[in-house]
Scaffold this motif. Sequence first.
Motif, PDB file in Angstrom:
ATOM      1  N   GLY A 257       6.765 -13.743 -14.374  1.00  0.00           N
ATOM      2  CA  GLY A 257       8.206 -13.973 -14.406  1.00  0.00           C
ATOM      3  C   GLY A 257       8.870 -13.818 -13.060  1.00  0.00           C
ATOM      4  N   LEU A 258       8.093 -13.902 -11.967  1.00  0.00           N
ATOM      5  CA  LEU A 258       8.637 -13.814 -10.616  1.00  0.00           C
ATOM      6  C   LEU A 258       8.850 -15.209 -10.049  1.00  0.00           C
ATOM      7  CD1 LEU A 258       6.301 -10.954  -9.321  1.00  0.00           C
ATOM      8  CD2 LEU A 258       8.567 -10.730 -10.365  1.00  0.00           C
ATOM      9  N   ASN A 259       9.427 -15.263  -8.875  1.00  0.00           N
ATOM     10  CA  ASN A 259       9.733 -16.542  -8.219  1.00  0.00           C
ATOM     11  C   ASN A 259       8.768 -16.745  -7.059  1.00  0.00           C
ATOM     12  OD1 ASN A 259      10.761 -18.795  -7.000  1.00  0.00           O
ATOM     13  ND2 ASN A 259      12.844 -18.007  -6.749  1.00  0.00           N
ATOM     14  N   PRO A 260       7.850 -17.718  -7.151  1.00  0.00           N
ATOM     15  CA  PRO A 260       6.889 -17.923  -6.051  1.00  0.00           C
ATOM     16  C   PRO A 260       7.526 -18.397  -4.757  1.00  0.00           C
ATOM     17  CG  PRO A 260       6.683 -19.650  -7.713  1.00  0.00           C
ATOM     18  CD  PRO A 260       7.614 -18.646  -8.281  1.00  0.00           C
ATOM     19  N   PRO A 263      10.195 -14.338  -1.274  1.00  0.00           N
ATOM     20  CA  PRO A 263       9.298 -13.322  -0.704  1.00  0.00           C
ATOM     21  C   PRO A 263       9.745 -11.892  -1.003  1.00  0.00           C
ATOM     22  CG  PRO A 263      10.664 -14.285   1.012  1.00  0.00           C
ATOM     23  CD  PRO A 263      10.929 -15.081  -0.226  1.00  0.00           C
ATOM     24  N   GLU A 264      11.022 -11.708  -1.414  1.00  0.00           N
ATOM     25  CA  GLU A 264      11.527 -10.355  -1.634  1.00  0.00           C
ATOM     26  C   GLU A 264      11.014  -9.742  -2.934  1.00  0.00           C
ATOM     27  OE1 GLU A 264      13.167  -8.675   0.602  1.00  0.00           O
ATOM     28  OE2 GLU A 264      13.041 -10.405   1.933  1.00  0.00           O
ATOM     29  N   ASP A 265      10.591 -10.590  -3.907  1.00  0.00           N
ATOM     30  CA  ASP A 265      10.202 -10.002  -5.188  1.00  0.00           C
ATOM     31  C   ASP A 265       8.867  -9.274  -5.120  1.00  0.00           C
ATOM     32  OD1 ASP A 265       8.433 -12.114  -5.124  1.00  0.00           O
ATOM     33  OD2 ASP A 265       9.329 -13.184  -6.824  1.00  0.00           O
ATOM     34  N   ALA A 266       8.144  -9.365  -4.009  1.00  0.00           N
ATOM     35  CA  ALA A 266       6.928  -8.564  -3.850  1.00  0.00           C
ATOM     36  C   ALA A 266       7.246  -7.080  -3.821  1.00  0.00           C
ATOM     37  CB  ALA A 266       6.179  -8.966  -2.584  1.00  0.00           C
ATOM     38  N   ASN A 267       8.488  -6.750  -3.404  1.00  0.00           N
ATOM     39  CA  ASN A 267       8.898  -5.346  -3.334  1.00  0.00           C
ATOM     40  C   ASN A 267       9.708  -4.913  -4.554  1.00  0.00           C
ATOM     41  OD1 ASN A 267       7.757  -4.890  -0.728  1.00  0.00           O
ATOM     42  ND2 ASN A 267       9.478  -6.005   0.172  1.00  0.00           N
ATOM     43  N   ALA A 268       9.838  -5.793  -5.541  1.00  0.00           N
ATOM     44  CA  ALA A 268      10.600  -5.455  -6.747  1.00  0.00           C
ATOM     45  C   ALA A 268       9.763  -4.581  -7.682  1.00  0.00           C
ATOM     46  CB  ALA A 268      11.040  -6.731  -7.460  1.00  0.00           C
ATOM     47  N   ASP A 269      10.427  -3.977  -8.645  1.00  0.00           N
ATOM     48  CA  ASP A 269       9.759  -3.150  -9.658  1.00  0.00           C
ATOM     49  C   ASP A 269      10.364  -3.487 -11.017  1.00  0.00           C
ATOM     50  OD1 ASP A 269       8.400  -1.248 -11.109  1.00  0.00           O
ATOM     51  OD2 ASP A 269       9.534   0.466 -10.331  1.00  0.00           O
ATOM     52  N   ASP A 273       8.119   1.251 -13.158  1.00  0.00           N
ATOM     53  CA  ASP A 273       7.040   2.248 -13.207  1.00  0.00           C
ATOM     54  C   ASP A 273       6.753   2.853 -11.845  1.00  0.00           C
ATOM     55  OD1 ASP A 273       5.867   0.134 -11.902  1.00  0.00           O
ATOM     56  OD2 ASP A 273       4.177  -0.086 -13.282  1.00  0.00           O
ATOM     57  N   LEU A 274       7.674   2.620 -10.888  1.00  0.00           N
ATOM     58  CA  LEU A 274       7.586   3.165  -9.519  1.00  0.00           C
ATOM     59  C   LEU A 274       6.487   2.500  -8.696  1.00  0.00           C
ATOM     60  CD1 LEU A 274       8.179   6.984 -10.171  1.00  0.00           C
ATOM     61  CD2 LEU A 274       9.849   5.186  -9.725  1.00  0.00           C
ATOM     62  N   LEU A 275       5.970   1.352  -9.150  1.00  0.00           N
ATOM     63  CA  LEU A 275       5.037   0.556  -8.372  1.00  0.00           C
ATOM     64  C   LEU A 275       5.668  -0.814  -8.117  1.00  0.00           C
ATOM     65  CD1 LEU A 275       1.657   1.270 -10.209  1.00  0.00           C
ATOM     66  CD2 LEU A 275       2.384   2.206  -8.022  1.00  0.00           C
ATOM     67  N   THR A 276       5.572  -1.300  -6.892  1.00  0.00           N
ATOM     68  CA  THR A 276       6.081  -2.639  -6.600  1.00  0.00           C
ATOM     69  C   THR A 276       5.145  -3.679  -7.202  1.00  0.00           C
ATOM     70  OG1 THR A 276       4.874  -2.891  -4.518  1.00  0.00           O
ATOM     71  CG2 THR A 276       7.017  -1.775  -4.418  1.00  0.00           C
ATOM     72  N   THR A 277       5.649  -4.913  -7.298  1.00  0.00           N
ATOM     73  CA  THR A 277       4.775  -5.975  -7.812  1.00  0.00           C
ATOM     74  C   THR A 277       3.584  -6.185  -6.884  1.00  0.00           C
ATOM     75  OG1 THR A 277       6.231  -7.600  -6.738  1.00  0.00           O
ATOM     76  CG2 THR A 277       6.583  -7.179  -9.076  1.00  0.00           C
ATOM     77  N   ALA A 278       3.768  -5.968  -5.571  1.00  0.00           N
ATOM     78  CA  ALA A 278       2.626  -6.080  -4.646  1.00  0.00           C
ATOM     79  C   ALA A 278       1.590  -5.004  -4.950  1.00  0.00           C
ATOM     80  CB  ALA A 278       3.105  -5.961  -3.201  1.00  0.00           C
ATOM     81  N   ASP A 279       2.048  -3.775  -5.255  1.00  0.00           N
ATOM     82  CA  ASP A 279       1.118  -2.713  -5.645  1.00  0.00           C
ATOM     83  C   ASP A 279       0.346  -3.096  -6.912  1.00  0.00           C
ATOM     84  OD1 ASP A 279       1.982  -1.074  -3.561  1.00  0.00           O
ATOM     85  OD2 ASP A 279       3.552  -0.152  -4.777  1.00  0.00           O
TER      86      ASP A 279
END
Length: 674
Positions: A257-260, A263-269, A273-279
């Motif tokens: 459900g993110l936007n490819p 680039p900012e949504d890599a740091n979203a949560d 759960d206190l983990l970013t989407t990149a994590d």
Amino acid sequence: MATGKFVPLTLTALFLSGCQSWTMRGVDSLPPTAALPEASEAGWAELRYFEGVNGNSIAQLTSLSRYPDNPDQVLELTRLSVSPNRADNYGSLVRGFIEAPASGLYRFYVSGDDETQFLLSPSQNASDVRVIASVTGWTSAGDYSKYTSQVSAVQELTAGKRYYFELRHKEGGGGDHFSVAWEGPGFGRSVIDSQYLYSPRQESQLYPDTADARLGFSAGYRVGFFDGEHSLPFNDAYPPLDEDQDGLYDNWEVQAGLNPADPEDANADPDNDLLTTADEYQLWIDPTSADTDGDSIPDGAEFAYGLDPADPLDAERDADGDGYSNLREYNEGTDPSNPDDKPVEPEAPVDVPYTQGLVGQYFSGRNFETFDFARLDESPTNSWGGGSPGGNLPNDRFSVRWYSTLIPAFDSGQRNYEFRISRDDGARLYVGGDLIIDAWTGLNSTTYRAQKALSAGEKYPVVLEFNEGYGGASVVLQVVDMSNGRTVNSSDIFRVTPLDSEVSLDSDGDSIPDVWEMEYGSDPWMDDAGQVLNTQGVTVLSAFESGVSPRNPSEAAIWEGRTAGIGDSTTSEPSAPEPDPEPDPAPAPVVTISWTAPGTRLDGTSISLSEIQSYQINYGQNQSSLDQTVTVSSDVTTYSFEGLSAGVWYFNLQTRDQEGLLSPPSNTVQYNIQ
């Protein structure tokens, strides 16, 4: 623990890289590659043969490192049946798609020699495939009635829709064959023919053999696996599609459900759960769920404490060895990675001789034939692999019966608790005298569930029975509070009188204390005073009163208890024979670590044994700080530790090359010295 015997613990040696660019996963642990998008071909399914595989069990086929991707022979099968007497000691894998001729209810039948399984997915997705019919031993060709497991439950299929299937078959010696038949709307049972078969999608290499491809090895496999799992067209170009260059694969972002293009949504949560989407992408867990594995510990907390957010069983484990499960420590706000930070136990009433856990009675034989020993087990979750639980029990064909009392972990009212059992091979569960789960036979891949309404303040006797046939042995019992969906910590609800207690209840009123009955293989919750468990005709009650074993009256059975019931005046002080002389001290345990020498470096180049200088073993009693080391020469792959003190010890391994470069530590293993 088998005192004085060697305890083998196996480590996986990591490969060395001259540039110190460490990769933490080996090739064998990576998922299979994705499939190409070309349509399947009508009229046939793929048949793969694996030669030189001993035994009759499918597990001996599926455990091969070359299964399923590296068969010895690949053929086209135009009918789900093969002629008998091909060869001995081989395995077969058939896979493809089935298309139903009409919508309606279908039933499938399988025959084979030896063990044969037919698996069907409710869609084209291979990851959803499940065993629906099986031959557990062998049958004659075309015989579909020898075992009840050969016939599937009714399957609802839709006309024109393709369903992925597999057939797994293992031949040992003698005759060999397999076939699959079906019956459905307007036709009787018949072998599935070519007009209903379609081939699987063909496999392809993920990347060309280039330097860039090797650098993208891990990322590429992850991308390929994701596309294959979701039946998406796979693009084998390198680098993988990443429009916004945020390090996240585009198809994965869309699924989450993110936007490819953002680039900012890599740091979203998005799941908080206190983990970013990149994590979460790097950990390969669900960015839309705060608790990917559903074990009631959020993903971020598991990662912070060094637990696995994708492993539902680690909630019941004890990472820091302080006697409290990870789930309980999380719920009570203590650190499950710090043995000095642990929950404060409320003081138990002095008149209740209870402790946490269950008392297990261990028997040789799959149906409690020969009693061996009893002991207190902390948890209803046990796994012995292919070994023995201890004592004189064999590695296979044994059974266990656990006793405990369940006290619900809520203060008022009534709630439904759901009991879930996974086991290998059989299990039964009684709660409050009712048999609520009977999984004594059936598929090991199934989780068995049952609910029971429990009332606050009540005590419910629990009996968990288990039998082991051959191979691996394990049983997992989880209890879930259906009012909140949380897994209940077993140490919060299971209480039992310790075997060494001086005070014991007599729950069944047969004048024999519960503790004595549990220790000597009798039933503390059933009046069995008149039962005879030996060849001398001595009843259980007579054995207790005479101070002898009810199973072998020639042996003393001394119980130091004084009171046969709390709050009453019933006493039992049997006269006991003179105690045996003190036995010789048991030899100290020897813990042996073994590993396999690496054959390649992380960058894919080979490494010879002459290039390895030594191995370094790190060990200690704090998993996060293994402060003791020992170095061994490169010509050995095993090392034994003697004289380690009691407690949990942790071990990992590093490899040093001739230039002095050390690999990162291997996976950490542990052993509890009692």
